[in-house]
Design a protein around this motif. Structure first.
Motif, PDB file in Angstrom:
ATOM      1  N   ARG A  65      -2.383  -4.906  -2.880  1.00 14.82           N
ATOM      2  CA  ARG A  65      -1.928  -4.768  -3.207  1.00 14.82           C
ATOM      3  C   ARG A  65      -1.670  -3.856  -4.634  1.00 14.82           C
ATOM      4  O   ARG A  65      -1.284  -3.365  -5.749  1.00 14.82           O
ATOM      5  CB  ARG A  65      -0.290  -5.521  -3.474  1.00 14.82           C
ATOM      6  CG  ARG A  65      -0.387  -6.293  -1.984  1.00 14.82           C
ATOM      7  CD  ARG A  65       0.927  -7.459  -2.518  1.00 14.82           C
ATOM      8  NE  ARG A  65       1.042  -8.091  -1.333  1.00 14.82           N
ATOM      9  CZ  ARG A  65       2.300  -7.560  -0.313  1.00 14.82           C
ATOM     10  NH1 ARG A  65       3.269  -6.629  -1.056  1.00 14.82           N
ATOM     11  NH2 ARG A  65       2.289  -8.019   0.853  1.00 14.82           N
ATOM     12  N   LEU A  66      -2.715  -4.644  -5.799  1.00 18.26           N
ATOM     13  CA  LEU A  66      -2.769  -4.638  -6.829  1.00 18.26           C
ATOM     14  C   LEU A  66      -4.298  -2.970  -7.096  1.00 18.26           C
ATOM     15  O   LEU A  66      -3.460  -2.072  -7.685  1.00 18.26           O
ATOM     16  CB  LEU A  66      -4.097  -5.698  -7.294  1.00 18.26           C
ATOM     17  CG  LEU A  66      -4.133  -5.268  -8.391  1.00 18.26           C
ATOM     18  CD1 LEU A  66      -3.430  -5.781  -9.690  1.00 18.26           C
ATOM     19  CD2 LEU A  66      -5.586  -6.697  -9.205  1.00 18.26           C
ATOM     20  N   ARG A  67      -4.712  -2.992  -5.957  1.00 18.09           N
ATOM     21  CA  ARG A  67      -5.096  -2.023  -6.151  1.00 18.09           C
ATOM     22  C   ARG A  67      -4.830  -0.646  -5.504  1.00 18.09           C
ATOM     23  O   ARG A  67      -5.037   0.539  -6.174  1.00 18.09           O
ATOM     24  CB  ARG A  67      -6.324  -1.840  -5.103  1.00 18.09           C
ATOM     25  CG  ARG A  67      -7.560  -0.773  -4.652  1.00 18.09           C
ATOM     26  CD  ARG A  67      -8.268  -0.642  -2.982  1.00 18.09           C
ATOM     27  NE  ARG A  67      -7.725  -1.027  -1.978  1.00 18.09           N
ATOM     28  CZ  ARG A  67      -8.047  -1.270  -0.926  1.00 18.09           C
ATOM     29  NH1 ARG A  67      -9.580  -1.352  -0.646  1.00 18.09           N
ATOM     30  NH2 ARG A  67      -7.896  -1.378  -0.172  1.00 18.09           N
ATOM     31  N   THR A  68      -3.297   0.033  -5.019  1.00 16.55           N
ATOM     32  CA  THR A  68      -2.855   0.332  -4.519  1.00 16.55           C
ATOM     33  C   THR A  68      -1.725   0.729  -6.486  1.00 16.55           C
ATOM     34  O   THR A  68      -1.811   1.768  -6.511  1.00 16.55           O
ATOM     35  CB  THR A  68      -1.619  -0.261  -3.558  1.00 16.55           C
ATOM     36  OG1 THR A  68      -2.328  -0.051  -2.066  1.00 16.55           O
ATOM     37  CG2 THR A  68      -0.795   1.216  -3.799  1.00 16.55           C
ATOM     38  N   LEU A  69      -1.327  -0.231  -6.931  1.00 15.76           N
ATOM     39  CA  LEU A  69      -0.738  -0.416  -8.170  1.00 15.76           C
ATOM     40  C   LEU A  69      -1.541   0.689  -9.254  1.00 15.76           C
ATOM     41  O   LEU A  69      -1.548   1.730  -9.793  1.00 15.76           O
ATOM     42  CB  LEU A  69      -0.349  -1.296  -9.096  1.00 15.76           C
ATOM     43  CG  LEU A  69       1.141  -2.210  -7.588  1.00 15.76           C
ATOM     44  CD1 LEU A  69       1.087  -3.774  -8.535  1.00 15.76           C
ATOM     45  CD2 LEU A  69       1.917  -2.156  -7.926  1.00 15.76           C
ATOM     46  N   LEU A  70      -2.798  -0.228  -9.076  1.00 13.51           N
ATOM     47  CA  LEU A  70      -3.975   0.667 -10.113  1.00 13.51           C
ATOM     48  C   LEU A  70      -3.945   2.270  -9.796  1.00 13.51           C
ATOM     49  O   LEU A  70      -4.348   3.052 -10.637  1.00 13.51           O
ATOM     50  CB  LEU A  70      -5.246  -0.333 -10.619  1.00 13.51           C
ATOM     51  CG  LEU A  70      -4.642  -1.931 -11.335  1.00 13.51           C
ATOM     52  CD1 LEU A  70      -5.583  -2.339 -11.042  1.00 13.51           C
ATOM     53  CD2 LEU A  70      -4.500  -1.562 -12.618  1.00 13.51           C
ATOM     54  N   LYS A 115       0.983  -1.076   0.025  1.00 12.31           N
ATOM     55  CA  LYS A 115       0.078   0.222  -0.180  1.00 12.31           C
ATOM     56  C   LYS A 115       1.118   1.926  -0.045  1.00 12.31           C
ATOM     57  O   LYS A 115       1.690   1.095   0.931  1.00 12.31           O
ATOM     58  CB  LYS A 115      -0.698  -0.423   1.123  1.00 12.31           C
ATOM     59  CG  LYS A 115      -2.031  -1.322   1.209  1.00 12.31           C
ATOM     60  CD  LYS A 115      -3.205  -1.329   2.969  1.00 12.31           C
ATOM     61  CE  LYS A 115      -4.053  -1.890   2.900  1.00 12.31           C
ATOM     62  NZ  LYS A 115      -4.958  -2.208   3.547  1.00 12.31           N
ATOM     63  N   ASP A 116       0.180   2.273  -0.640  1.00 11.74           N
ATOM     64  CA  ASP A 116       1.105   3.525  -1.184  1.00 11.74           C
ATOM     65  C   ASP A 116       0.184   4.641   0.062  1.00 11.74           C
ATOM     66  O   ASP A 116      -0.839   4.739  -1.145  1.00 11.74           O
ATOM     67  CB  ASP A 116       1.183   3.817  -2.041  1.00 11.74           C
ATOM     68  CG  ASP A 116       2.564   5.249  -2.268  1.00 11.74           C
ATOM     69  OD1 ASP A 116       2.373   5.900  -1.351  1.00 11.74           O
ATOM     70  OD2 ASP A 116       2.421   5.719  -2.907  1.00 11.74           O
ATOM     71  N   PRO A 117       0.589   5.369   1.246  1.00 14.15           N
ATOM     72  CA  PRO A 117      -0.360   6.688   1.302  1.00 14.15           C
ATOM     73  C   PRO A 117      -0.087   7.757   0.602  1.00 14.15           C
ATOM     74  O   PRO A 117      -1.055   8.066   0.956  1.00 14.15           O
ATOM     75  CB  PRO A 117       0.188   6.449   2.673  1.00 14.15           C
ATOM     76  CG  PRO A 117       2.094   6.160   2.992  1.00 14.15           C
ATOM     77  CD  PRO A 117       1.809   5.500   1.866  1.00 14.15           C
TER      78      PRO A 117
END
Length: 337
Positions: free
Chosen positions: A172-177, A103-105
């Motif tokens: 993880r995929l949600r963050t990347l998208l 995740k990326d804040p």
């Protein structure tokens, strides 16, 4: 996902080669991967049916990726850049807490090359399903048949549940998208709802979101020695409330893009027990695909019951690569659409 569950009939064994006639080599080759998603799609359309499982429309393909979001590289990602920690709970608003689960804040909101695009991620099964057996055993209509609402999924021999794996990769995929500007919706997340949703509702969530792409994430529960990933495509179904004819071609392009990028980024080989080495299988017995009105595929990221695959599936660094491979396939598909 085990092939003995409600979403699948047991697959038929692949046909042995005729005596005196050599078996055809798998059509996925690393050299083809640089040719782009359009080449992969053209090759897929040209190769024809494979006869996997009960579905006579099962197909072969060259799963070549379109250009993704990173420079292609066969070198493995550094484990130091990843983590095996469990994901923390996201807030309902979609903001992300700082953490090392992918995740990326600081993920941007509605900016980037996928701005205006909607992606629905469907983490297979639900950690709470085992506590709600009556609910998940309820029959639902999938157009071609009726099936149980959902199943508990499979697990590794060490007890790592498929439902935990799929939710972690989905985060993880949600963050990347989102970093690419996409609007991302999950069919369920961190205990809400406490079980399911049923397979028909999972399709409905993507339909009502008018998703530009939808992906259901799974891991298989086949016999040891059976390993590798495969992407499941919807057949052109028209029965009852199911009509995938309008989305079958786009789903195949989405599947080819994901398969090629997943192979390139993760190094996981195409399945050695389904798909004839192509990493692609077409089915008509999946409610989540049959009832979809938007381009949608399933991906079985590996076999949890095989020791080699299980080592990968239980690694946080590998799950990050799995998310990256799926993301790059989705991004390439959307940017070409």
């Amino acid at each position: 996902m085990s092939y003995t569950g409600p979403e699948f009939d047991p697959p038929q064994p692949e046909r042995p080669a005729r005596p005196g006639r050599p078996r055809r080599a798998p059509v996925i080759v690393l050299g083809a991967l640089a040719a782009g998603g359009l080449l992969g799609w053209l090759a897929y359309a040209a190769v024809g049916a494979s006869g996997d499982g009960p579905d006579p429309e099962a197909s072969r393909t060259v799963a070549a990726p379109a250009t993704g979001t990173r420079t292609p590289s066969s070198a493995p990602h550094s484990p130091a850049a990843r983590s095996s920690a469990s994901p923390s709970s996201p807030s309902p608003s979609g903001s992300h807490a700082a953490g090392d689960d992918g995740k990326d804040p600081g993920a941007p909101a509605a900016s980037g090359p996928l701005r205006g695009k909607v992606v629905v991620i469907d983490p297979g099964h639900n950690p709470g399903n085992s506590r709600h057996t009556a609910e998940i055993n309820r029959q639902v209509d999938i157009g071609t048949d009726s099936k149980e609402c959902d199943t508990t999924g499979t697990s590794t021999n060490g007890g790592y549940a498929e439902a935990a794996f799929t939710l972690d990769v989905a985060h993880r995929l949600r963050t990347l998208l989102e970093q690419q500007g996409a609007t991302v919706k999950l069919t369920h997340d961190d205990g809400l709802p406490p079980w399911g949703p049923c397979v028909d509702e999972r399709a409905r969530i993507g339909n009502e979101a008018h998703a530009d792409a939808a992906v259901s994430i799974h891991a298989d529960g086949s016999a040891p020695g059976n390993r590798g990933f495969h992407v499941i495509l919807p057949a052109a179904v028209h029965a009852g409330g199911a009509d995938t004819r309008p989305i079958a071609a786009a789903s195949r392009r989405l599947g080819a893009s994901i398969a090629g990028n997943f192979l390139r980024v993760t190094g996981e080989p195409p399945s050695n027990y389904l798909g004839g080495g192509t990493g692609m299988v077409t089915r008509r017995d999946l409610g989540g695909l049959n009832l979809s009105t938007v381009p949608k595929v399933f991906i079985e990221c590996g076999n949890m019951r095989d020791g080699t695959d299980a080592t990968r599936l239980t690694s946080g660094s590998w799950r990050q690569r799995a998310a990256e491979g799926i993301s790059e396939g989705i991004v390439a598909f959307l940017r070409a659409s």
